[in-house]
Design a protein around this motif. Sequence first.
Motif, mmCIF file in Angstrom:
data_model
loop_
_atom_site.group_PDB
_atom_site.id
_atom_site.type_symbol
_atom_site.label_atom_id
_atom_site.label_comp_id
_atom_site.label_asym_id
_atom_site.label_seq_id
_atom_site.Cartn_x
_atom_site.Cartn_y
_atom_site.Cartn_z
ATOM 1 N N VAL A 189 30.393 42.269 56.033
ATOM 2 C CA VAL A 189 30.870 43.643 55.807
ATOM 3 C C VAL A 189 29.983 44.632 56.550
ATOM 4 C CG1 VAL A 189 31.167 45.456 54.084
ATOM 5 C CG2 VAL A 189 31.986 43.145 53.614
ATOM 6 N N ASP A 190 28.675 44.499 56.411
ATOM 7 C CA ASP A 190 27.745 45.455 57.013
ATOM 8 C C ASP A 190 27.788 45.396 58.538
ATOM 9 O OD1 ASP A 190 27.005 46.139 54.454
ATOM 10 O OD2 ASP A 190 25.212 44.861 54.440
ATOM 11 N N MET A 191 27.759 44.194 59.101
ATOM 12 C CA MET A 191 27.713 44.059 60.556
ATOM 13 C C MET A 191 29.048 44.435 61.200
ATOM 14 S SD MET A 191 24.583 43.219 61.151
ATOM 15 C CE MET A 191 24.420 42.513 62.780
ATOM 16 N N THR A 192 30.152 44.162 60.526
ATOM 17 C CA THR A 192 31.457 44.558 61.065
ATOM 18 C C THR A 192 31.586 46.068 61.105
ATOM 19 O OG1 THR A 192 32.508 42.523 60.260
ATOM 20 C CG2 THR A 192 33.951 44.381 60.746
ATOM 21 N N GLN A 193 31.183 46.732 60.032
ATOM 22 C CA GLN A 193 31.252 48.197 60.022
ATOM 23 C C GLN A 193 30.365 48.792 61.103
ATOM 24 O OE1 GLN A 193 30.257 49.293 55.993
ATOM 25 N NE2 GLN A 193 32.318 48.897 55.222
ATOM 26 N N GLU A 194 29.210 48.196 61.328
ATOM 27 C CA GLU A 194 28.316 48.687 62.377
ATOM 28 C C GLU A 194 28.915 48.457 63.762
ATOM 29 O OE1 GLU A 194 25.250 49.684 64.983
ATOM 30 O OE2 GLU A 194 25.543 50.275 62.897
ATOM 31 N N ALA A 195 29.493 47.287 63.995
ATOM 32 C CA ALA A 195 29.994 46.941 65.326
ATOM 33 C C ALA A 195 31.168 47.807 65.751
ATOM 34 C CB ALA A 195 30.392 45.468 65.360
ATOM 35 N N TYR A 196 31.984 48.236 64.800
ATOM 36 C CA TYR A 196 33.159 49.041 65.132
ATOM 37 C C TYR A 196 32.936 50.541 64.891
ATOM 38 C CZ TYR A 196 35.779 44.704 65.518
ATOM 39 O OH TYR A 196 36.233 43.459 65.910
ATOM 40 N N PRO A 221 26.802 39.619 66.295
ATOM 41 C CA PRO A 221 26.637 38.666 65.180
ATOM 42 C C PRO A 221 27.239 39.172 63.877
ATOM 43 C CG PRO A 221 24.553 39.711 65.739
ATOM 44 C CD PRO A 221 25.508 40.086 66.827
ATOM 45 N N TYR A 222 27.919 38.270 63.201
ATOM 46 C CA TYR A 222 28.509 38.493 61.878
ATOM 47 C C TYR A 222 29.592 39.572 61.867
ATOM 48 C CZ TYR A 222 25.787 35.371 58.907
ATOM 49 O OH TYR A 222 25.273 34.269 58.287
ATOM 50 N N SER A 223 30.104 39.958 63.008
ATOM 51 C CA SER A 223 31.172 40.950 63.058
ATOM 52 C C SER A 223 32.507 40.255 63.252
ATOM 53 C CB SER A 223 30.933 41.937 64.201
ATOM 54 O OG SER A 223 32.029 42.821 64.335
ATOM 55 N N SER A 224 33.497 40.626 62.452
ATOM 56 C CA SER A 224 34.800 39.970 62.503
ATOM 57 C C SER A 224 35.555 40.351 63.774
ATOM 58 C CB SER A 224 35.644 40.342 61.280
ATOM 59 O OG SER A 224 35.136 39.707 60.132
ATOM 60 N N THR A 225 36.369 39.423 64.231
ATOM 61 C CA THR A 225 37.097 39.582 65.479
ATOM 62 C C THR A 225 38.423 40.294 65.240
ATOM 63 O OG1 THR A 225 36.101 37.575 66.389
ATOM 64 C CG2 THR A 225 38.139 38.326 67.405
ATOM 65 N N LEU A 244 39.932 41.320 78.046
ATOM 66 C CA LEU A 244 39.218 40.767 76.891
ATOM 67 C C LEU A 244 39.972 41.211 75.651
ATOM 68 C CD1 LEU A 244 36.798 39.311 75.633
ATOM 69 C CD2 LEU A 244 35.533 41.464 75.715
ATOM 70 N N ASP A 245 40.640 40.263 75.003
ATOM 71 C CA ASP A 245 41.506 40.615 73.880
ATOM 72 C C ASP A 245 40.782 40.521 72.544
ATOM 73 O OD1 ASP A 245 43.806 41.311 72.461
ATOM 74 O OD2 ASP A 245 44.420 39.225 72.259
ATOM 75 N N ASP A 246 40.190 39.369 72.251
ATOM 76 C CA ASP A 246 39.515 39.174 70.970
ATOM 77 C C ASP A 246 38.104 39.754 71.056
ATOM 78 O OD1 ASP A 246 41.689 37.901 69.813
ATOM 79 O OD2 ASP A 246 41.087 35.949 70.582
ATOM 80 N N ILE A 247 37.873 40.841 70.353
ATOM 81 C CA ILE A 247 36.588 41.542 70.420
ATOM 82 C C ILE A 247 35.999 41.671 69.025
ATOM 83 C CG2 ILE A 247 37.351 42.870 72.425
ATOM 84 C CD1 ILE A 247 37.592 45.301 70.458
ATOM 85 N N ASN A 248 34.689 41.923 68.970
ATOM 86 C CA ASN A 248 34.079 42.269 67.682
ATOM 87 C C ASN A 248 33.041 43.369 67.836
ATOM 88 O OD1 ASN A 248 31.868 40.962 68.788
ATOM 89 N ND2 ASN A 248 31.762 39.370 67.237
ATOM 90 N N TYR A 249 33.150 44.127 68.931
ATOM 91 C CA TYR A 249 32.266 45.268 69.163
ATOM 92 C C TYR A 249 32.973 46.212 70.121
ATOM 93 C CZ TYR A 249 28.279 47.991 70.946
ATOM 94 O OH TYR A 249 27.437 49.005 71.311
ATOM 95 N N ILE A 250 32.943 47.525 69.830
ATOM 96 C CA ILE A 250 33.585 48.505 70.706
ATOM 97 C C ILE A 250 32.867 49.836 70.584
ATOM 98 C CG2 ILE A 250 35.303 49.121 68.951
ATOM 99 C CD1 ILE A 250 37.295 49.633 71.222
ATOM 100 N N ARG A 251 32.720 50.507 71.729
ATOM 101 C CA ARG A 251 32.185 51.856 71.766
ATOM 102 C C ARG A 251 32.949 52.660 72.817
ATOM 103 N NH1 ARG A 251 30.163 50.433 67.766
ATOM 104 N NH2 ARG A 251 27.988 50.563 67.066
ATOM 105 N N ASN A 252 33.205 53.933 72.495
ATOM 106 C CA ASN A 252 33.753 54.863 73.493
ATOM 107 C C ASN A 252 32.557 55.405 74.272
ATOM 108 O OD1 ASN A 252 35.144 58.200 73.421
ATOM 109 N ND2 ASN A 252 35.335 56.670 75.006
ATOM 110 N N SER A 253 32.125 54.654 75.266
ATOM 111 C CA SER A 253 30.854 54.932 75.917
ATOM 112 C C SER A 253 30.964 55.932 77.053
ATOM 113 C CB SER A 253 30.254 53.619 76.446
ATOM 114 O OG SER A 253 31.203 52.949 77.254
ATOM 115 N N VAL A 254 32.151 56.070 77.653
ATOM 116 C CA VAL A 254 32.288 56.892 78.855
ATOM 117 C C VAL A 254 33.509 57.794 78.741
ATOM 118 C CG1 VAL A 254 32.763 56.862 81.340
ATOM 119 C CG2 VAL A 254 31.109 55.263 80.371
ATOM 120 N N LYS A 255 33.354 59.049 79.117
ATOM 121 C CA LYS A 255 34.472 59.957 79.362
ATOM 122 C C LYS A 255 34.560 60.138 80.872
ATOM 123 C CE LYS A 255 35.264 61.228 74.958
ATOM 124 N NZ LYS A 255 36.528 60.986 74.231
#
Length: 968
Positions: free
Chosen positions: A324-331, A595-599, A618-629
């Motif tokens: 739960v904690d790592m998934t919330q952090e990763a997304y 690590p420990y983040s759901s896909t 890349l379809d199955d992910i477990n980390y995302i950031r809007n890093s660039v405008k």
Amino acid sequence: MTTTSAPTSATPSRSRRIIAITLAIIAALVVAFFVFASLYADFLWFDQLGFSSVLLTQWIARVVMFVAGFLGMAVPVWLSIQLAYRLRPVYARLSSQLDRYQEVVEPLRRLAMWGIPVFFGFFAGFAASAQWETTWMWFNGVATDTVDPEFGLDTGFYLFAMPFWSALVGFVSAVLLVCLLVTALVSYLYGAVRVGQRELRISKSARIQLAIIAGLYLLVQGVSLWLDRYKTLVEPGDRITGPGYTGVNAIIPGQTILAFAAVIVAILFFVTAVIGRWRYPLIATALLVVSAIVVGVGYPWVVNTFQVQPNRFTLEEEFYQRNVDMTQEAYGVDGLDKEDFTAVTDVEAGQLRDDAATTAQVRIMDPAIISPNVRQLEQYRSYYQFADPLDVDRYEVDGVSQDTVVSVRELNLEQLGAAADWQNSAVVYTHGYGLVAAKGNDRTSEGDPVFIERGIPASGFLSDQEDFEPRVYFGQFSPTYSIVGGPEGSEPVELDYPSGEDGASETKTTFEGDGGPSIGSVFNRLIYALKFQAEQILFSDYVNEDSQILYDRDPRDRVQKVAPYLTLDSDPYPSVVDGRIVWIVDGYTLSANYPYSSTVSLDAAISDSSNPAPRFALDDINYIRNSVKATVDAYDGSVTLYAWDEEDPVLQTWQKVYPSTVKPITEMSGDLMAHVRYPTDLFKVQRTVLGTYHVDDARSFYQSDNRWQTPNDPQADTQLQPPYYLTMQMPGQENPTYSMFTSFIPSSTTGNARNVLMGYLAVDSNAGSEAGVKNEGYGKLRMLVLDADTTVPGPGQVQNTFDAEPSVSSFVNILQQGQSEVLNGNLLTLPVGGGLLYVQPVFVQSSGATKLPKLQKVLVAFGDEVAFEDTLNEALDVIFGGDSGADAGDGGVTPTPGATPTPEPTETAEPEEPTEPTDEYQAALQDAQQAMLDRDTALKSGDLTAFAEADERLTAAVERLIELGATQ
């Protein structure tokens, strides 16, 4: 006596040999030139745009990795073959079968000894070059200052290092296997390994070589098993991603044991190379296989079956909490602000007074419906087009933020027909013109959009700005390539727009920017004539020393080429920034190794009724950031990248790979900051994650009794409802702000979910207007968790209520008799008045070829109350006791009389005997039918005056029918 001359010897003709060699050289030169032309054209494109370093980095990296892969495979294979051949037994007794093999192989021996390593080397080189990004990411990887909960390693190890080490171990394993195979083959062919009479004989040299290679291979497998321990943290399990109780207490220890066991077996092979006894390593290898089955499969099964399943939550709670904690952090949803919300369902007068600013900006112009209407009013010529659906944005008009529906007027060369020759397609029709903007919350009396920027030449509050540039050379529908530019003072040839001064039919222009590679030289013209297979580029008089060629003009394509590490949002949108039309594109950095983040499946999360079939590398992910405008200038195509999330470790790593390509956020102007927004695709991914991970504790996650899902779009019930942007004030906010919204209903695995609201999610999408400074609240996620004791209908249930409303069904039936279509617009959910208000615009269009959707009605629901009126303002007043306390954006609109034939529903008590139709009734019915036909004819022809007249007659006829008691 006659004599016969001796036959001429069959020697190859010298001239034929020369011709063959010459043709081969010419063919090689032609192929080389085509390859060079393609690479050189790419370099010219990147160099003109100022991103040549990106292309050079890719070329250098691929070459380096190809050479490393080639040598890494070819050299060991060559050494293995050479050693096996040179150390062969000289006087070995060979069987007759091997003698025949050697007779065949010996003439080709030298070629094979070099050809086999080169063959495998090329394959390895190409495979390695495809892994250059993985290698460069490892080399430039940064620390994240976040550690995993199992091994305590920085998460940067999983993002950057682990993929590299996995690839390297796989490559080395492949090299050793090939070396082992070629060594065994050469040793067998030359007698170092003999098989016969139930006996295997191996010479000392072959034994040493084979044993060392086998030992090295097992050492590498030991490293692979050790690395597999870390891979368990990113592998999906039964309920979570990452190891649970069984993984931590059985699988990971088992992999550790097997890794050490593999090292021990490798040492035994090295010992065999010295003492010559194969028994020990072979027995050890068999034991390793058995151990892998027992320790790797059997023991975890026992632990899971007899310990975990009877006591699942007790043993798994810690690991569920990790997930739960790592998934919330990763997304990026760990900062979610949740608030319990008890929705009010009763209505009273003045209930929306505190939400006046919100209701003033409710969008009634659906960008997915009104594109044909905008096209009809603003296209001007068939060779122009607008996007469908339109985009949404906001502008400050007279000191007030105004939500708008916008689109760029772009070219549509397919409509040129027979006139679409090379000159027109490449030289004359080169660009679109202008941007149209309409108020999202307003309408004309005829049901059309209220434009605040429109026309050719452009007119409105945007074009009134100083140095406004309306021309669009780079857009989503631009031609494949255009040739623009010319010497100063030369006669323009590019069509600017279809009107001119002093009654002229058109105005022409010449491109004056720096938008593409120069084709002023003969050599460059040749390069691009080959690239586009167009000899006209080489011979046309319209190409001069100042000509440029514009291509790869789609904003997403341009950003993707200069920033290949980004995954781009599927919805680029145009804005006017500092007097220039620019495309704003959101870029994401992704990973599948957090690590420990759901896909999450990116395709499934982003797919909805507005974007039904997205595709991602890349379809199955477990980390995302809007890093660039990113921005793309619509006039000169210049691309600018801004580091929006400067703390993103993935972006930091790519900035080290491609230095000086991304600008800091401090260089963003205030006008640009005012138009960037929270990206749609990121919000869709986050709402997918929050359907499960809106809970914070392991017990709620384990029980799965409160899972949510996004409701289907009421207008497309097999696809998800898209989120929507509005300027609105959420409960708890001090002022309305530009935000994006979505709703949740209970999740169901059988597809029969209750269509009642469980949650409502909003994200602050307003980045502010201060140059280089992000608004403090931007990106804040707010969730309303609805009280389960109060049933609030979901979008699907509300749509059913609307459709079943007698006044709505009567309205639809009358229009369908005249072959018209009723289009339900976006169903918006608004948390106002202490409850949840539903708003849906209703459009009417002809079912013929010419479709002009007109806003005719607005549906509103609050609690059990439903209103169906000509304007949103009227509908709100009807719902809330005659005075809602707030004014909508269409409050000053008086709809055209007759535009909305809506019979009033009558109360039914005792059923009355039907009355026979009178002659007067028949005449009124005929008048209504004729008015419908006339109105449809007017819609098809686009004659708005005739349409209004027919509508007036239709209304009069319907009112007469009502008076006669003929309505049902």
